[in-house]
Design a protein around this motif. Structure first.
Motif, PDB file in Angstrom:
ATOM      1  N   UNK A 231       0.830  -1.212   0.000  1.00 37.78           N
ATOM      2  CA  UNK A 231       0.000   0.000   0.000  1.00 37.78           C
ATOM      3  C   UNK A 231       0.864   1.262   0.000  1.00 37.78           C
ATOM      4  N   UNK A 232       1.849   1.311   0.915  1.00 31.46           N
ATOM      5  CA  UNK A 232       2.573   2.565   1.162  1.00 31.46           C
ATOM      6  C   UNK A 232       3.799   2.745   0.274  1.00 31.46           C
ATOM      7  N   UNK A 233       4.500   1.644  -0.017  1.00 28.86           N
ATOM      8  CA  UNK A 233       5.736   1.741  -0.806  1.00 28.86           C
ATOM      9  C   UNK A 233       5.527   1.375  -2.274  1.00 28.86           C
ATOM     10  N   UNK A 234       4.784   0.276  -2.503  1.00 25.37           N
ATOM     11  CA  UNK A 234       4.669  -0.198  -3.891  1.00 25.37           C
ATOM     12  C   UNK A 234       3.457   0.373  -4.608  1.00 25.37           C
ATOM     13  N   UNK A 235       2.498   0.859  -3.820  1.00 29.32           N
ATOM     14  CA  UNK A 235       1.345   1.586  -4.360  1.00 29.32           C
ATOM     15  C   UNK A 235       0.565   0.768  -5.399  1.00 29.32           C
ATOM     16  N   UNK A 236       0.175  -0.438  -4.982  1.00 33.67           N
ATOM     17  CA  UNK A 236      -0.594  -1.289  -5.911  1.00 33.67           C
ATOM     18  C   UNK A 236      -1.920  -1.772  -5.311  1.00 33.67           C
ATOM     19  N   UNK A 237      -2.333  -1.196  -4.172  1.00 32.26           N
ATOM     20  CA  UNK A 237      -3.521  -1.747  -3.516  1.00 32.26           C
ATOM     21  C   UNK A 237      -4.803  -1.068  -3.986  1.00 32.26           C
ATOM     22  N   UNK A 238      -5.005   0.193  -3.640  1.00 31.82           N
ATOM     23  CA  UNK A 238      -6.254   0.879  -3.987  1.00 31.82           C
ATOM     24  C   UNK A 238      -7.270   0.733  -2.855  1.00 31.82           C
ATOM     25  N   UNK A 239      -8.310   1.555  -2.905  1.00 26.23           N
ATOM     26  CA  UNK A 239      -9.271   1.645  -1.797  1.00 26.23           C
ATOM     27  C   UNK A 239     -10.006   0.330  -1.530  1.00 26.23           C
ATOM     28  N   UNK A 240     -10.264  -0.452  -2.583  1.00 25.92           N
ATOM     29  CA  UNK A 240     -11.022  -1.697  -2.397  1.00 25.92           C
ATOM     30  C   UNK A 240     -10.215  -2.714  -1.583  1.00 25.92           C
ATOM     31  N   UNK A 241      -8.984  -2.977  -2.021  1.00 23.91           N
ATOM     32  CA  UNK A 241      -8.143  -3.936  -1.307  1.00 23.91           C
ATOM     33  C   UNK A 241      -7.803  -3.434   0.094  1.00 23.91           C
ATOM     34  N   UNK A 242      -7.520  -2.134   0.216  1.00 22.47           N
ATOM     35  CA  UNK A 242      -7.208  -1.578   1.542  1.00 22.47           C
ATOM     36  C   UNK A 242      -8.383  -1.736   2.494  1.00 22.47           C
TER      37      UNK A 242
ATOM     38  N   UNK B 136      -1.466  -9.376  -8.351  1.00 19.47           N
ATOM     39  CA  UNK B 136      -0.823  -8.175  -8.893  1.00 19.47           C
ATOM     40  C   UNK B 136      -1.282  -6.880  -8.257  1.00 19.47           C
ATOM     41  N   UNK B 137      -2.514  -6.878  -7.712  1.00 21.25           N
ATOM     42  CA  UNK B 137      -3.050  -5.659  -7.103  1.00 21.25           C
ATOM     43  C   UNK B 137      -3.992  -4.923  -8.034  1.00 21.25           C
ATOM     44  N   UNK B 138      -4.308  -3.668  -7.690  1.00 22.85           N
ATOM     45  CA  UNK B 138      -5.217  -2.812  -8.483  1.00 22.85           C
ATOM     46  C   UNK B 138      -6.605  -3.455  -8.620  1.00 22.85           C
ATOM     47  N   UNK B 139      -7.061  -4.114  -7.581  1.00 26.01           N
ATOM     48  CA  UNK B 139      -8.286  -4.925  -7.669  1.00 26.01           C
ATOM     49  C   UNK B 139      -7.926  -6.361  -7.354  1.00 26.01           C
ATOM     50  N   UNK B 140      -8.841  -7.285  -7.630  1.00 21.89           N
ATOM     51  CA  UNK B 140      -8.544  -8.679  -7.315  1.00 21.89           C
ATOM     52  C   UNK B 140      -8.941  -9.014  -5.890  1.00 21.89           C
ATOM     53  N   UNK B 141      -8.088  -9.764  -5.186  1.00 19.77           N
ATOM     54  CA  UNK B 141      -8.486 -10.372  -3.920  1.00 19.77           C
ATOM     55  C   UNK B 141      -7.528 -10.106  -2.770  1.00 19.77           C
ATOM     56  N   UNK B 142      -8.081 -10.315  -1.555  1.00 14.26           N
ATOM     57  CA  UNK B 142      -7.231 -10.468  -0.378  1.00 14.26           C
ATOM     58  C   UNK B 142      -7.217 -11.939   0.009  1.00 14.26           C
TER      59      UNK B 142
ATOM     60  N   UNK C 246     -16.363 -12.758  10.560  1.00 17.46           N
ATOM     61  CA  UNK C 246     -15.436 -12.133   9.597  1.00 17.46           C
ATOM     62  C   UNK C 246     -16.170 -11.770   8.297  1.00 17.46           C
ATOM     63  N   UNK C 247     -16.894 -12.745   7.756  1.00 16.33           N
ATOM     64  CA  UNK C 247     -17.610 -12.500   6.489  1.00 16.33           C
ATOM     65  C   UNK C 247     -18.672 -11.415   6.658  1.00 16.33           C
ATOM     66  N   UNK C 248     -19.417 -11.492   7.753  1.00 20.02           N
ATOM     67  CA  UNK C 248     -20.513 -10.544   7.990  1.00 20.02           C
ATOM     68  C   UNK C 248     -19.962  -9.118   8.183  1.00 20.02           C
ATOM     69  N   UNK C 249     -18.985  -8.991   9.093  1.00 22.93           N
ATOM     70  CA  UNK C 249     -18.462  -7.662   9.445  1.00 22.93           C
ATOM     71  C   UNK C 249     -17.715  -7.021   8.277  1.00 22.93           C
ATOM     72  N   UNK C 250     -16.775  -7.780   7.706  1.00 26.05           N
ATOM     73  CA  UNK C 250     -15.992  -7.228   6.592  1.00 26.05           C
ATOM     74  C   UNK C 250     -16.908  -6.956   5.400  1.00 26.05           C
ATOM     75  N   UNK C 251     -17.836  -7.888   5.140  1.00 26.52           N
ATOM     76  CA  UNK C 251     -18.768  -7.727   4.015  1.00 26.52           C
ATOM     77  C   UNK C 251     -19.618  -6.474   4.137  1.00 26.52           C
ATOM     78  N   UNK C 252     -20.190  -6.256   5.321  1.00 26.97           N
ATOM     79  CA  UNK C 252     -21.053  -5.077   5.533  1.00 26.97           C
ATOM     80  C   UNK C 252     -20.258  -3.777   5.433  1.00 26.97           C
ATOM     81  N   UNK C 253     -19.087  -3.753   6.081  1.00 28.64           N
ATOM     82  CA  UNK C 253     -18.278  -2.522   6.061  1.00 28.64           C
ATOM     83  C   UNK C 253     -17.758  -2.207   4.657  1.00 28.64           C
ATOM     84  N   UNK C 254     -17.446  -3.252   3.907  1.00 26.30           N
ATOM     85  CA  UNK C 254     -16.994  -3.058   2.522  1.00 26.30           C
ATOM     86  C   UNK C 254     -18.123  -2.483   1.662  1.00 26.30           C
ATOM     87  N   UNK C 255     -19.304  -3.089   1.791  1.00 29.98           N
ATOM     88  CA  UNK C 255     -20.463  -2.619   1.023  1.00 29.98           C
ATOM     89  C   UNK C 255     -20.776  -1.148   1.342  1.00 29.98           C
TER      90      UNK C 255
END
Length: 393
Positions: free
Chosen positions: A314-325, A345-351, A363-372
């Motif tokens: 996120x901070x050095x390579x700058x390949x994450x973006x708001x979704x992954x973060x 590779x980043x810029x989208x995709x998965x964690x 985990x699924x409920x909390x992360x899912x709701x906050x992401x949405x």
């Protein structure tokens, strides 16, 4: 763990598309997830991926003429795409998804392995497209595996990985490292691959997650590496390497210890370049440390290193973006999450996250709701298992 429904679907589709044929076989190649060691594979560093039980299925048979016919159940509206082996094989926008298998045919022929006859193939994958779980590498390795089986070419699984990477670099124009294809071709059940990309030496490290699971979370933001900043990152690392090589005897950024990098980083006068090189060096050392932690049974430390990996991306390579973060940062807050980071590779995709069994639903409920709430659309969660490499099924 072969999905019999997927196998049945490719075989039925083959018959529906091409008619009844003798010698039709079904095949499978996995997708992959990288547990730690991101953007190190083209910098001569270490990676730690594993093959998954989801992947790409195919049914294929040789033809009596020089035609190649390709059909994908995932892109059935495209219909059958045909090529003739007597024509020049070249990538094109119009060829769409078939650029990947045709790139492998091209790469085989570059190595002197020429196809005497064509083939018919049906493809069906259950890797989410654009998720960063290596649907392209899975398709490349699968194609190579099928060519070896149908035509009797003398190539090892490791060769299949190198051929897949070569085709993606030189036919499809994505300057990827070797990790994805290697993980797909060399996968082993219940083990991740600790691979030194500098010399392709590797060992299988058993993954013992007593009371925890690997969860892959898809941002559902599509990424296409060839169109992204991926190649730009690689170029900057190559430039950093050439500057450091004027003083240091190194073949890749992965050769540097943290101390050596810190002592010489001021040679890199561009602050952005220095940050990119820092990530490559530190991430490599993190990966070595993470595998040791796993061997020592210290999952907590492994999880901390996963978090550090994401922060560096996120901070050095700058390949994450708001979704992954958002996915990673929300995961870190949930009790029972051992570690979480972006993968691929980043810029989208998965964690990828390691989550204790009793915490998975929360985990699924909390992360899912906050992401949405933050991003405006849903993430998708997959509990994944570690599978083996390509096979005839």
């Amino acid at each position: 763990m072969i999905d019999q429904e997927m196998k049945k679907a490719v075989l039925e589709s083959f018959e529906n598309t091409y008619g009844k044929k003798e010698n039709v076989k079904a095949y499978f190649a996995p997708g992959r997830v990288n547990l730690i060691g991101e953007h190190t594979d083209y910098n001569g560093g270490h990676v730690f991926p594993c093959a998954l039980t989801i992947g790409t299925y195919a049914a294929a048979a040789k033809r009596d003429d020089r035609m190649i016919q390709l059909f994908s159940l995932n892109q059935d509206k495209v219909g059958v795409v045909s090529f003739c082996l007597d024509d020049t094989i070249a990538p094109s926008e119009a060829a769409g998804w078939t650029n990947y298998p045709m790139g492998v045919v091209w790469a085989f022929e570059k190595r002197g392995m020429k196809l005497d006859k064509g083939f018919d193939i049906v493809i069906y994958g259950n890797i989410p497209n654009g998720s960063g779980l290596s649907s392209s590498a899975s398709l490349e390795v699968l194609t190579g595996f099928i060519l070896r089986d149908l035509y009797g070419f003398d190539v090892s699984n490791q060769d299949l990985a190198l051929i897949g990477q070569y085709s993606e670099n030189n036919f499809n124009g994505c300057n990827c490292g070797i990790m994805d294809q290697f993980a797909v071709a060399m996968g082993q059940e219940n083990s991740a691959i600790f691979l030194d990309t500098a010399d392709l030496s590797f060992e299988y490290a058993p993954i013992k997650l007593d009371g925890a699971k690997i969860i892959v979370t898809n941002t559902n933001k599509k990424h296409k590496l060839t169109d992204s900043q991926y190649n730009a990152r690689r170029s900057m690392c190559e430039e950093a390497l050439s500057i450091l090589q004027k003083k240091l005897d190194i073949k890749g950024l992965g050769d540097l210890s943290i101390e050596e990098f810190e002592a010489n980083k001021d040679l890199l006068t561009d602050p952005d370049m220095q940050k990119k090189a820092k990530h490559a060096v530190y991430e490599n050392q993190r990966t070595i440390e993470a595998v040791k932690a796993l061997k020592d049974g210290d999952l907590e430390h492994f999880g901390k290193l996963m978090r550090q990996s994401h922060e560096s991306l996120r901070d050095d390579y700058d390949v994450t973006g708001i979704e992954l973060d958002t996915l990673a940062e929300e995961a870190w807050k949930v009790p029972g999450v051992i570690g979480s980071r972006m993968t691929g590779g980043g810029f989208g995709g998965c964690t990828v996250s390691i989550v204790k069994d009793e915490a998975i639903e929360n985990f699924k409920k909390t992360v899912g709701e906050n992401y949405l709430n933050k991003i405006g659309y849903e993430a998708t969660f997959y509990t994944v298992e570690i599978g083996g490499g390509p096979e005839v099924i």
